[in-house]
Design a protein around this motif. Structure first.
Motif, mmCIF file in Angstrom:
data_model
loop_
_atom_site.group_PDB
_atom_site.id
_atom_site.type_symbol
_atom_site.label_atom_id
_atom_site.label_comp_id
_atom_site.label_asym_id
_atom_site.label_seq_id
_atom_site.Cartn_x
_atom_site.Cartn_y
_atom_site.Cartn_z
ATOM 1 N N ASN A 156 0.803 -1.233 0.000
ATOM 2 C CA ASN A 156 0.000 0.000 0.000
ATOM 3 C C ASN A 156 0.829 1.273 0.000
ATOM 4 N N ALA A 157 1.998 1.212 -0.632
ATOM 5 C CA ALA A 157 2.854 2.391 -0.733
ATOM 6 C C ALA A 157 3.266 2.548 -2.188
ATOM 7 N N ILE A 158 3.775 3.713 -2.538
ATOM 8 C CA ILE A 158 4.241 3.943 -3.906
ATOM 9 C C ILE A 158 5.681 4.420 -3.862
ATOM 10 N N CYS A 159 6.473 3.926 -4.796
ATOM 11 C CA CYS A 159 7.892 4.269 -4.828
ATOM 12 C C CYS A 159 8.140 5.267 -5.955
ATOM 13 N N ASP A 160 8.895 6.316 -5.616
ATOM 14 C CA ASP A 160 9.274 7.305 -6.630
ATOM 15 C C ASP A 160 10.749 7.638 -6.397
ATOM 16 N N SER A 161 11.597 7.170 -7.295
ATOM 17 C CA SER A 161 13.041 7.296 -7.048
ATOM 18 C C SER A 161 13.510 8.743 -7.120
ATOM 19 N N SER A 162 12.680 9.652 -7.645
ATOM 20 C CA SER A 162 13.120 11.037 -7.733
ATOM 21 C C SER A 162 12.667 11.848 -6.526
ATOM 22 N N SER A 163 11.944 11.229 -5.594
ATOM 23 C CA SER A 163 11.539 11.988 -4.410
ATOM 24 C C SER A 163 12.262 11.456 -3.185
ATOM 25 N N SER A 164 12.220 12.207 -2.118
ATOM 26 C CA SER A 164 12.903 11.798 -0.899
ATOM 27 C C SER A 164 11.953 11.990 0.282
ATOM 28 N N PRO A 165 11.648 10.973 1.051
ATOM 29 C CA PRO A 165 12.057 9.579 0.858
ATOM 30 C C PRO A 165 11.373 8.967 -0.381
ATOM 31 N N ILE A 166 11.932 7.847 -0.835
ATOM 32 C CA ILE A 166 11.398 7.273 -2.072
ATOM 33 C C ILE A 166 10.032 6.601 -1.879
ATOM 34 N N CYS A 167 9.722 6.183 -0.646
ATOM 35 C CA CYS A 167 8.455 5.482 -0.416
ATOM 36 C C CYS A 167 7.448 6.375 0.288
ATOM 37 N N GLN A 168 6.220 6.324 -0.207
ATOM 38 C CA GLN A 168 5.144 7.040 0.464
ATOM 39 C C GLN A 168 3.912 6.173 0.536
ATOM 40 N N CYS A 169 3.187 6.282 1.689
ATOM 41 C CA CYS A 169 1.928 5.550 1.785
ATOM 42 C C CYS A 169 0.958 6.129 0.761
ATOM 43 N N LEU A 170 0.105 5.280 0.223
ATOM 44 C CA LEU A 170 -0.965 5.766 -0.651
ATOM 45 C C LEU A 170 -1.932 6.602 0.188
ATOM 46 N N GLY A 171 -2.659 7.525 -0.479
ATOM 47 C CA GLY A 171 -3.620 8.370 0.235
ATOM 48 C C GLY A 171 -4.622 7.531 1.015
ATOM 49 N N SER B 162 9.739 -2.107 5.013
ATOM 50 C CA SER B 162 9.264 -3.475 4.805
ATOM 51 C C SER B 162 7.866 -3.741 5.380
ATOM 52 N N ASP B 163 7.479 -3.044 6.424
ATOM 53 C CA ASP B 163 6.151 -3.304 6.998
ATOM 54 C C ASP B 163 5.020 -2.630 6.218
ATOM 55 N N GLY B 164 5.360 -1.678 5.379
ATOM 56 C CA GLY B 164 4.353 -1.069 4.516
ATOM 57 C C GLY B 164 3.316 -0.231 5.252
ATOM 58 N N CYS B 165 2.172 -0.073 4.615
ATOM 59 C CA CYS B 165 1.143 0.830 5.111
ATOM 60 C C CYS B 165 -0.186 0.092 5.256
ATOM 61 N N VAL B 166 -1.008 0.599 6.163
ATOM 62 C CA VAL B 166 -2.323 -0.012 6.400
ATOM 63 C C VAL B 166 -3.418 1.043 6.236
ATOM 64 N N ARG B 167 -4.613 0.572 5.989
ATOM 65 C CA ARG B 167 -5.745 1.468 5.799
ATOM 66 C C ARG B 167 -6.035 2.297 7.037
ATOM 67 N N GLY B 168 -6.312 3.598 6.822
ATOM 68 C CA GLY B 168 -6.737 4.440 7.932
ATOM 69 C C GLY B 168 -8.116 4.016 8.407
ATOM 70 N N ALA B 169 -8.992 3.680 7.482
ATOM 71 C CA ALA B 169 -10.348 3.267 7.839
ATOM 72 C C ALA B 169 -10.702 2.024 7.037
ATOM 73 N N ALA B 170 -11.362 1.073 7.697
ATOM 74 C CA ALA B 170 -11.700 -0.184 7.017
ATOM 75 C C ALA B 170 -12.644 0.083 5.841
ATOM 76 N N LEU B 171 -12.614 -0.807 4.858
ATOM 77 C CA LEU B 171 -13.521 -0.671 3.722
ATOM 78 C C LEU B 171 -14.953 -0.891 4.182
ATOM 79 N N ASP B 172 -15.849 -0.265 3.506
ATOM 80 C CA ASP B 172 -17.272 -0.401 3.825
ATOM 81 C C ASP B 172 -17.753 -1.767 3.368
#
Ligand SMILES: *[C@@H]1O[C@H](CO)[C@@H](O)[C@H](O)[C@H]1NC(C)=O
Ligand SMILES: *[C@@H]1O[C@H](CO)[C@@H](O)[C@H](O)[C@H]1NC(C)=O
Ligand SMILES: *[C@@H]1O[C@H](CO)[C@@H](O)[C@H](O)[C@H]1NC(C)=O
Ligand SMILES: *[C@@H]1O[C@H](CO)[C@@H](O)[C@H](O)[C@H]1NC(C)=O
Ligand SMILES: *[C@@H]1O[C@H](CO)[C@@H](O)[C@H](O)[C@H]1NC(C)=O
Ligand SMILES: *[C@@H]1O[C@H](CO)[C@@H](O)[C@H](O)[C@H]1NC(C)=O
Ligand SMILES: *[C@@H]1O[C@H](CO)[C@@H](O)[C@H](O)[C@H]1NC(C)=O
Length: 432
Positions: A305-320, A336-346
């Motif tokens: 649930n993250a996106i990598c962009d090698s031209s930004s710093s840091p390279i990894c960002q959680c998805l919105g 390595s642990d990645g990102c989790v949903r802020g709110a569960a899916l409906d």
């Protein structure tokens, strides 16, 4: 594949001899009555490829291989006996009349060092022929269709017109596997394969099966994550025609060079896959493209649930709408642990979930995804909303604005990379 200009004297002398042979008795066909002895070569009809015995640098072992005959840099593109070197120059390569198999035999040894499969009930008079494409085929002398071909058993190099990917019906896996070292063509650590689980993807794997790089699924144009424009200013789409085909019988990628260009796609000992083009003016191989080539290329660069962009710093960002699962290690650059949903899916009957659009991205890992070419983007969305396991959807093929087909992801988003290539797809990620 060797690209070092350092060629032992022996090889140079042999090359000279081969050249002489090629003028005097250029033949491209091996018959049962005339085996190939050490020092002799088959030459393809227009002289592009040679097949014969060769010795890599820094070893006395020799092998049967196919190489470009007219290039200033010795470039071996296929090796027959990559696991079993020849130690004795009393070796011959023969085509056996009884079963149409090629056998590499050394004197005093009844077991061949290498052989191709046998076809006991094929008609008599088998021949082996080296074609101008670099393909070695076995066929009946009165037929042009092959019983066996070296193109089905690649070494570390994909030539124009070869297929990469499994032939499912007869169970052959056409992958590229690196040499162990410059002196040893036996299978090394890395393979370039088409992984067929879920929606098929181009992948570099190591010996343990671990993924090093994920070129991703075919998007109708290229592999989604093998994005050439980002690397050099060249346009691979223009210099090659490439294609991908997936049927119940076989799944394969191929490329064709345009005009008289000479190119190879290789899997090297360092775990890097490269595309080279021969540059006649400088008499050198020119590197056109390689992968992995930036931090986001190493699988999986960021966790789920993250996106990598090698031209930004840091390279990894959680998805919105997602937050780091482990904020402390995330802030220290351990993704390595990645990102989790802020709110569960409906995910109830009212289908109230919405979608976050990630524009112009490579597609995430499709191991747990399904594709349906018959659905359009709107139907794809509906299909996703109908199933609570669905986390995202996208078109299968990028194609102008609209796209074709529908991929639905049934697992958390993994290995998503932003892309500078304007020919990428939009990914729709389910959110509350
Ligand atoms: C051959 O060995 C020499 C000495 O160890 C080394 O310098 C050279 O790079 C080697 N050549 C190849 C092609 O591996
Ligand atoms: C190769 O074969 C020839 C003739 O059969 C024999 O005289 C010679 O000793 C052999 N050489 C090796 C290295 O086995
Ligand atoms: C030899 O044949 C191959 C395959 O048909 C072709 O691609 C290549 O351009 C030819 N080369 C020469 C020197 O004619
Ligand atoms: C090739 O020769 C064999 C044996 O002579 C014969 O049975 C077969 O029909 C021939 N095939 C063709 C395509 O001519
Ligand atoms: C590559 O193909 C060979 C057979 O051609 C097979 O033995 C090997 O397991 C394959 N490697 C990978 C990583 O799939
Ligand atoms: C990153 O985090 C994972 C899981 O919390 C841990 O197993 C791993 O050792 C960490 N890596 C580094 C380089 O600290
Ligand atoms: C949702 O998708 C999963 C995985 O494809 C499938 O096993 C399941 O049956 C689907 N559920 C519904 C309600 O369609």
């Amino acid at each position: 594949m060797m690209r070092e200009p350092i060629i032992p004297n022996l090889v140079i002398i042999l090359f000279f001899t081969f050249f002489f042979f090629s003028i005097s008795f250029a033949i491209d066909i091996l018959t049962p009555s005339h085996p190939l002895s050490y020092g002799e070569n088959l030459i393809s009809a227009n002289g592009t490829f040679a097949l014969g015995f060769f010795t890599p640098p820094n070893t006395t072992n020799s092998y049967i291989g196919i190489w470009y005959r007219n290039l200033a840099v010795q470039t071996v593109v296929w090796v027959a006996n990559r696991r079993n070197p020849i130690h004795n120059i009393n070796a011959t390569l023969s085509i056996i009349a009884d079963d149409a198999s090629l056998r590499l035999i050394t004197s005093g040894n009844s077991t061949p060092l290498w052989s191709s499969p046998s076809f006991p009930n094929s008609n008599p008079n088998p021949v082996a022929q080296l074609l101008d494409t670099g393909n070695l085929i076995i066929r009946a002398s009165n037929s042009s269709s092959h019983l066996w071909q070296s193109f089905d058993y690649p070494t570390d190099t994909l030539l124009s017109g070869m297929k990469l990917g499994p032939e499912l019906k007869i169970g052959i896996d056409r992958n590229l596997t690196s040499w162990l070292s410059n002196s040893d063509p036996s299978p090394g650590k890395y393979s370039l394969v088409i992984d067929t689980i879920g929606v098929p993807q181009l992948v570099i794997r190591d010996l343990s099966g671990r993924w090093i790089w994920r070129g991703g699924p075919w998007n109708g144009y290229a592999f989604s994550g093998a994005c050439p424009k980002r690397l050099f200013s060249i346009d691979l789409y223009r210099d090659f025609s490439q294609g991908f085909n997936s049927t119940p019988e076989e799944i394969f990628f191929y490329y064709n060079t345009i005009g008289d260009a000479i190119s190879t796609l290789t899997m090297d000992q360092e775990g890097v896959t490269r595309i080279y083009q021969w540059k006649a003016s400088s008499q050198k191989w020119n590197l056109l493209w390689f992968a992995p080539s930036d931090p986001c290329d190493f699988f999986p660069a960021c966790g789920t649930n993250a996106i990598c962009d090698s031209s930004s710093s840091p390279i990894c960002q959680c998805l919105g709408g997602f937050n780091p699962k482990n904020p402390v290690s995330w802030s220290e650059g351990n993704w390595s642990d990645g990102c989790v949903r802020g709110a569960a899916l409906d995910c109830r009957a009212n289908k109230a979930d919405e979608f976050l659009v990630v524009r112009g991205t490579t597609l995430p890992d499709t191991t747990e995804a399904v594709a349906d070419m018959s659905l359009g983007l709107d139907e794809c969305k509906t299909r996703c909303l109908m199933n609570c396991s669905c986390t995202a959807y996208a078109t299968v093929y990028r194609n102008g604005g609209g796209g074709i087909g529908c991929i639905i992801w049934m697992a958390e988003i993994k290995d998503l990379r932003s892309s500078a290539d304007d020919r990428q797809q939009d990914l729709f990620i389910r959110k509350n």
